[in-house]
Write a protein that holds these residues in place. Structure first.
Motif, PDB file in Angstrom:
ATOM      1  N   LEU A 142      31.535  30.903  49.005  1.00  0.00           N
ATOM      2  CA  LEU A 142      31.281  29.954  47.787  1.00  0.00           C
ATOM      3  C   LEU A 142      30.079  30.615  47.064  1.00  0.00           C
ATOM      4  CD1 LEU A 142      31.983  26.468  48.955  1.00  0.00           C
ATOM      5  CD2 LEU A 142      33.408  27.704  47.500  1.00  0.00           C
ATOM      6  N   THR A 143      29.067  31.185  47.826  1.00  0.00           N
ATOM      7  CA  THR A 143      27.897  31.791  47.162  1.00  0.00           C
ATOM      8  C   THR A 143      28.261  33.179  46.624  1.00  0.00           C
ATOM      9  OG1 THR A 143      26.512  30.958  48.972  1.00  0.00           O
ATOM     10  CG2 THR A 143      25.659  32.872  47.835  1.00  0.00           C
ATOM     11  N   VAL A 144      29.314  33.769  47.197  1.00  0.00           N
ATOM     12  CA  VAL A 144      29.694  35.031  46.663  1.00  0.00           C
ATOM     13  C   VAL A 144      30.408  34.653  45.384  1.00  0.00           C
ATOM     14  CG1 VAL A 144      31.094  36.958  46.748  1.00  0.00           C
ATOM     15  CG2 VAL A 144      29.616  36.193  48.735  1.00  0.00           C
TER      16      VAL A 144
ATOM     17  N   PRO B  75      38.253  46.919  40.454  1.00  0.00           N
ATOM     18  CA  PRO B  75      37.947  45.656  40.918  1.00  0.00           C
ATOM     19  C   PRO B  75      36.701  45.285  41.733  1.00  0.00           C
ATOM     20  CG  PRO B  75      39.370  47.145  42.426  1.00  0.00           C
ATOM     21  CD  PRO B  75      39.137  47.810  40.987  1.00  0.00           C
ATOM     22  N   LEU B  76      36.298  44.211  41.614  1.00  0.00           N
ATOM     23  CA  LEU B  76      35.043  43.857  42.420  1.00  0.00           C
ATOM     24  C   LEU B  76      35.405  43.657  43.753  1.00  0.00           C
ATOM     25  CD1 LEU B  76      33.940  43.308  39.612  1.00  0.00           C
ATOM     26  CD2 LEU B  76      32.917  41.395  40.306  1.00  0.00           C
ATOM     27  N   PRO B  77      34.454  44.169  44.825  1.00  0.00           N
ATOM     28  CA  PRO B  77      34.805  43.855  46.015  1.00  0.00           C
ATOM     29  C   PRO B  77      35.370  42.487  46.445  1.00  0.00           C
ATOM     30  CG  PRO B  77      32.597  44.897  45.927  1.00  0.00           C
ATOM     31  CD  PRO B  77      33.237  44.330  44.457  1.00  0.00           C
ATOM     32  N   SER B  78      36.322  42.274  47.280  1.00  0.00           N
ATOM     33  CA  SER B  78      36.595  40.893  47.520  1.00  0.00           C
ATOM     34  C   SER B  78      35.778  39.878  47.920  1.00  0.00           C
ATOM     35  CB  SER B  78      38.201  40.786  48.510  1.00  0.00           C
ATOM     36  OG  SER B  78      37.598  40.901  49.603  1.00  0.00           O
ATOM     37  N   VAL B  79      35.717  38.464  47.567  1.00  0.00           N
ATOM     38  CA  VAL B  79      34.836  37.490  47.750  1.00  0.00           C
ATOM     39  C   VAL B  79      34.679  37.254  49.563  1.00  0.00           C
ATOM     40  CG1 VAL B  79      34.528  34.996  47.972  1.00  0.00           C
ATOM     41  CG2 VAL B  79      35.293  36.183  45.949  1.00  0.00           C
ATOM     42  N   ARG B  80      35.819  37.569  50.126  1.00  0.00           N
ATOM     43  CA  ARG B  80      35.962  37.509  51.666  1.00  0.00           C
ATOM     44  C   ARG B  80      35.171  38.611  52.180  1.00  0.00           C
ATOM     45  NH1 ARG B  80      42.067  35.706  52.341  1.00  0.00           N
ATOM     46  NH2 ARG B  80      41.670  33.353  52.108  1.00  0.00           N
ATOM     47  N   ASN B  81      35.456  39.878  51.670  1.00  0.00           N
ATOM     48  CA  ASN B  81      34.860  40.916  52.164  1.00  0.00           C
ATOM     49  C   ASN B  81      33.321  40.844  52.177  1.00  0.00           C
ATOM     50  OD1 ASN B  81      37.179  42.073  53.065  1.00  0.00           O
ATOM     51  ND2 ASN B  81      37.303  43.634  51.522  1.00  0.00           N
TER      52      ASN B  81
ATOM     53  N   GLY C  43      42.274  39.341  41.801  1.00  0.00           N
ATOM     54  CA  GLY C  43      40.922  39.249  42.115  1.00  0.00           C
ATOM     55  C   GLY C  43      40.196  39.551  40.957  1.00  0.00           C
ATOM     56  N   MET C  44      38.920  40.028  40.851  1.00  0.00           N
ATOM     57  CA  MET C  44      38.013  40.156  39.708  1.00  0.00           C
ATOM     58  C   MET C  44      37.940  41.447  39.123  1.00  0.00           C
ATOM     59  SD  MET C  44      35.802  36.849  39.493  1.00  0.00           S
ATOM     60  CE  MET C  44      35.868  35.462  40.597  1.00  0.00           C
ATOM     61  N   PHE C  45      38.027  41.928  38.192  1.00  0.00           N
ATOM     62  CA  PHE C  45      37.826  43.285  37.688  1.00  0.00           C
ATOM     63  C   PHE C  45      36.826  43.233  36.477  1.00  0.00           C
ATOM     64  CE2 PHE C  45      41.914  42.384  39.335  1.00  0.00           C
ATOM     65  CZ  PHE C  45      42.211  43.565  39.881  1.00  0.00           C
ATOM     66  N   VAL C  46      35.980  44.349  36.153  1.00  0.00           N
ATOM     67  CA  VAL C  46      35.203  44.789  35.293  1.00  0.00           C
ATOM     68  C   VAL C  46      35.932  44.738  34.004  1.00  0.00           C
ATOM     69  CG1 VAL C  46      33.516  46.312  34.707  1.00  0.00           C
ATOM     70  CG2 VAL C  46      33.783  45.941  37.142  1.00  0.00           C
ATOM     71  N   LYS C  47      35.520  44.172  32.979  1.00  0.00           N
ATOM     72  CA  LYS C  47      36.167  44.048  31.590  1.00  0.00           C
ATOM     73  C   LYS C  47      35.831  45.483  30.926  1.00  0.00           C
ATOM     74  CE  LYS C  47      36.420  40.379  29.286  1.00  0.00           C
ATOM     75  NZ  LYS C  47      36.343  39.041  28.486  1.00  0.00           N
ATOM     76  N   ALA C  48      36.396  45.692  29.833  1.00  0.00           N
ATOM     77  CA  ALA C  48      36.193  46.747  28.978  1.00  0.00           C
ATOM     78  C   ALA C  48      35.028  46.398  28.050  1.00  0.00           C
ATOM     79  CB  ALA C  48      37.386  46.890  27.959  1.00  0.00           C
ATOM     80  N   GLY C  49      34.147  47.294  27.892  1.00  0.00           N
ATOM     81  CA  GLY C  49      32.990  47.268  27.213  1.00  0.00           C
ATOM     82  C   GLY C  49      31.811  46.629  27.982  1.00  0.00           C
TER      83      GLY C  49
END
Length: 132
Positions: free
Chosen positions: A49-51, A33-39, A71-77
């Motif tokens: 909104l910038t994040v 997972p990417l670090p959360s937008v809020r964090n 949340g957001m996650f790094v995709k395979a490949g």
């Protein structure tokens, strides 16, 4: 991530580039997972909104996927695609300037590979050998 921002490009773009660097460096791996937008917004004192805009750019480029409610996650490949793209970008945009500077300064391959390490003084015998 580095806490300093520069004025050369928008903050959302700098955030995007930092996440790319984290993926390339192996800090973020496929499925992570990417670090959360809020964090990120709170830690770096930027607007959420910038994040989100920086993260959305990664989604649009298909390096990251958004999972609703998770949340957001790094995709395979993603790392492989990023390496290919970043190499092409470097060779097209940065390498010509670097190469020009190398030529201008008359640097040799061994000097570049040494990384600018201080040179030991040459012995008199070595100097005479090079003169021949």
């Amino acid at each position: 991530m580095d806490r300093e921002w520069n004025d050369s490009q928008p903050i959302y773009r700098q955030l995007r580039d930092r996440v790319v660097a984290m993926i390339l460096d192996g800090v973020l791996k496929e499925g992570d997972p990417l670090p959360s937008v809020r964090n990120v917004a709170a830690e770096y004192r930027v607007n959420p909104l910038t994040v989100l805009k920086g993260y959305q750019q990664l989604v649009d480029e298909e390096f990251v996927e958004s999972k609703r409610g998770l949340g957001m996650f790094v995709k395979a490949g993603a790392r492989t695609l990023l390496l290919k793209g970043e190499r092409q970008k470097f060779l097209a945009e940065e390498w010509p300037r670097v190469y020009e500077t190398i030529q201008r300064l008359g640097l040799r391959a061994d000097e570049l590979l040494d990384g600018g390490a201080p040179r030991r003084p040459k012995s008199k015998a070595k100097e005479k050998e090079e003169e021949r």
